[in-house]
Design a protein around this motif. Structure first.
Motif, PDB file in Angstrom:
ATOM      1  N   ASP A   1       6.996  -1.658  -5.733  1.00  0.00           N
ATOM      2  CA  ASP A   1       6.771  -0.427  -4.980  1.00  0.00           C
ATOM      3  C   ASP A   1       5.333  -0.344  -4.514  1.00  0.00           C
ATOM      4  N   ARG A   2       5.162   0.112  -3.280  1.00  0.00           N
ATOM      5  CA  ARG A   2       3.848   0.346  -2.668  1.00  0.00           C
ATOM      6  C   ARG A   2       3.036  -0.934  -2.478  1.00  0.00           C
ATOM      7  N   TRP A   3       3.705  -2.080  -2.562  1.00  0.00           N
ATOM      8  CA  TRP A   3       3.045  -3.362  -2.300  1.00  0.00           C
ATOM      9  C   TRP A   3       3.666  -3.994  -1.056  1.00  0.00           C
ATOM     10  N   LYS A   4       2.861  -4.730  -0.298  1.00  0.00           N
ATOM     11  CA  LYS A   4       3.366  -5.410   0.893  1.00  0.00           C
ATOM     12  C   LYS A   4       2.650  -6.745   1.062  1.00  0.00           C
ATOM     13  N   GLY A   5       3.411  -7.801   1.251  1.00  0.00           N
ATOM     14  CA  GLY A   5       2.846  -9.106   1.553  1.00  0.00           C
ATOM     15  C   GLY A   5       2.891  -9.350   3.047  1.00  0.00           C
ATOM     16  N   VAL A   6       1.809  -9.831   3.598  1.00  0.00           N
ATOM     17  CA  VAL A   6       1.716 -10.064   5.039  1.00  0.00           C
ATOM     18  C   VAL A   6       1.586 -11.561   5.303  1.00  0.00           C
ATOM     19  N   ASP A   7       2.617 -12.151   5.883  1.00  0.00           N
ATOM     20  CA  ASP A   7       2.548 -13.552   6.301  1.00  0.00           C
ATOM     21  C   ASP A   7       1.798 -13.640   7.625  1.00  0.00           C
ATOM     22  N   LEU A   8       1.059 -14.711   7.803  1.00  0.00           N
ATOM     23  CA  LEU A   8       0.317 -14.950   9.036  1.00  0.00           C
ATOM     24  C   LEU A   8       0.718 -16.297   9.624  1.00  0.00           C
ATOM     25  N   ALA A   9       0.469 -16.465  10.907  1.00  0.00           N
ATOM     26  CA  ALA A   9       0.760 -17.731  11.591  1.00  0.00           C
ATOM     27  C   ALA A   9      -0.471 -18.130  12.394  1.00  0.00           C
TER      28      ALA A   9
END
Length: 382
Positions: free
Chosen positions: A177-185
């Motif tokens: 909860d309240r966490w987000k992973g951001v993938d990048l390219a």
């Protein structure tokens, strides 16, 4: 036939699909059925080489070279796995063979052999025994040992039943909860572009993608080098957002560098975690220190297996640490609340290495019932 089957087991088990990991558990059966030590060595090499088949292409991408250096490193890396299983093989069934396979499992799980202990069949424990924790790990170990004995048919039957049961009730690993992973390219530009515009664009992307999340995870090396200027820039950029960013950076000194995770918000900026096991050869180069030279990433063996952010216990795994056993098992001894797994896989273009990392980390998340958040950098062409 045994050699061909070992290649198939390595290829299918380590395809990057989490649900095919249990296929790797057939390896000890093939090893035990080998009629001689030479065949056992070849079966072991076939399994390991097929499981790590993305390495030659990855090394060629990393160094912008042809395949030959990667092929050489691929074969060299297989030697520890092959030698351990060849030396411990025995044609004597029963307790002697079982004990020897237990020794092989332990050796490939812990340093020094465990430093290159990829493709360990125990990784499949999370698929067969989700939520069982250490009991599930033990049960998977027992199943592997039974595979080497006279009652291997029972082990195969149990494996198939457990697989059918787990596949029927399978659920994706939980996101905290309240966490987000951001993938990048961003490819190989990630972390190498230290310009003001690069950091401002990344800060804007974080604020846009954060949504209701309070913690945003960025890939390994995302912030480049950890300097006072970068710290001030990110703290200023996060003001008013209430977001804490966990991201990868490099901390450099005259002797080499540390590959780390940092936590940065409007009010706080600190080094959170120093990588325990950087990638051997390309990052971790201990021979440099032996020769009195600087450079290379430091390995902080068994250090900081659990770190805290806002009162939450985090099991950090950077890139290579997701492919071997001892970092995650050491972290699980501390009963973490969250697994944070990051990587910078621009050099894995044309391989399944990132998918295998995802599958491995997610399997451990399922085994111990610990939520996981991931963030990887990919090649923009994929």
């Amino acid at each position: 036939m045994l050699i061909g089957l070992s290649i198939a087991v390595g290829t299918i088990g380590w395809s990057g699909n989490m649900m095919t990991l249990p296929v790797a558990m057939f390896f000890p059966l093939l090893w035990a059925k080998s009629p001689s030590r030479v065949v056992a060595a070849t079966v072991s090499a076939g399994y390991f080489l097929s499981a790590s088949r993305g390495l030659p292409q990855g090394i060629a991408n990393f160094y912008a070279a042809d395949l030959w250096p990667g092929l050489l490193l691929w074969v060299m890396a297989s030697l520890s796995f092959t030698v351990v299983h060849a030396v411990l093989w025995t044609g004597q069934p029963g307790r002697v063979r079982a004990v020897r396979y237990v020794v092989a499992m332990v050796l490939m799980a812990l340093p020094p052999f465990g430093i290159i202990g990829w493709a360990h069949p125990l990784t499949a424990a999370g698929i067969l025994f989700p939520g069982w924790g250490w009991f599930g790990l033990g049960a998977a170990g027992i199943l592997l040992v039974v595979m080497t004995g006279r009652r291997w048919q029972i082990a195969v039957a149990v494996l198939l039943v457990l697989y059918a049961w787990s596949a029927k009730d399978w659920t994706q690993p939980k996101l905290p909860d309240r966490w987000k992973g951001v993938d990048l390219a961003l490819g190989q530009d990630l972390g190498r572009d230290g310009s003001l515009s690069y950091h401002r664009n990344l800060i804007a992307a974080v604020r846009t993608k954060a949504g209701e999340a309070l913690f945003v995870v960025l890939p390994e090396s995302a912030l480049g080098y950890w300097t006072p200027t970068v710290v001030r820039l990110w703290q200023d950029g996060l003001r008013g957002s209430g977001v804490t960013v966990i991201a990868g950076v490099a901390v450099i000194d005259a002797a080499g560098y540390d590959n780390v995770m940092v936590a940065v918000s409007a009010g706080v900026a600190r080094i959170l975690y120093r990588q325990r096991m950087p990638v051997p050869f390309s990052m971790w180069q201990p021979w440099r220190a032996w020769m009195g030279e600087g450079g290379g990433a430091r390995a902080h063996f068994f250090a900081n297996p659990m770190v805290e952010v806002a009162g939450m216990r985090i099991a950090p795994l950077i890139c290579y640490e997701q492919l071997i056993l001892w970092p995650i098992l050491q972290s699980m001894l501390h009963a973490p609340d969250i697994i944070v797994a990051t990587g910078n896989g621009w050099w894995t273009s044309g391989t399944s290495i990132i998918a295998i990392q995802h599958a491995s980390a997610s399997a451990w998340s399922q085994l111990f019932g610990v939520p996981i958040v991931t963030a990887f950098n990919h090649n923009p062409k994929e």
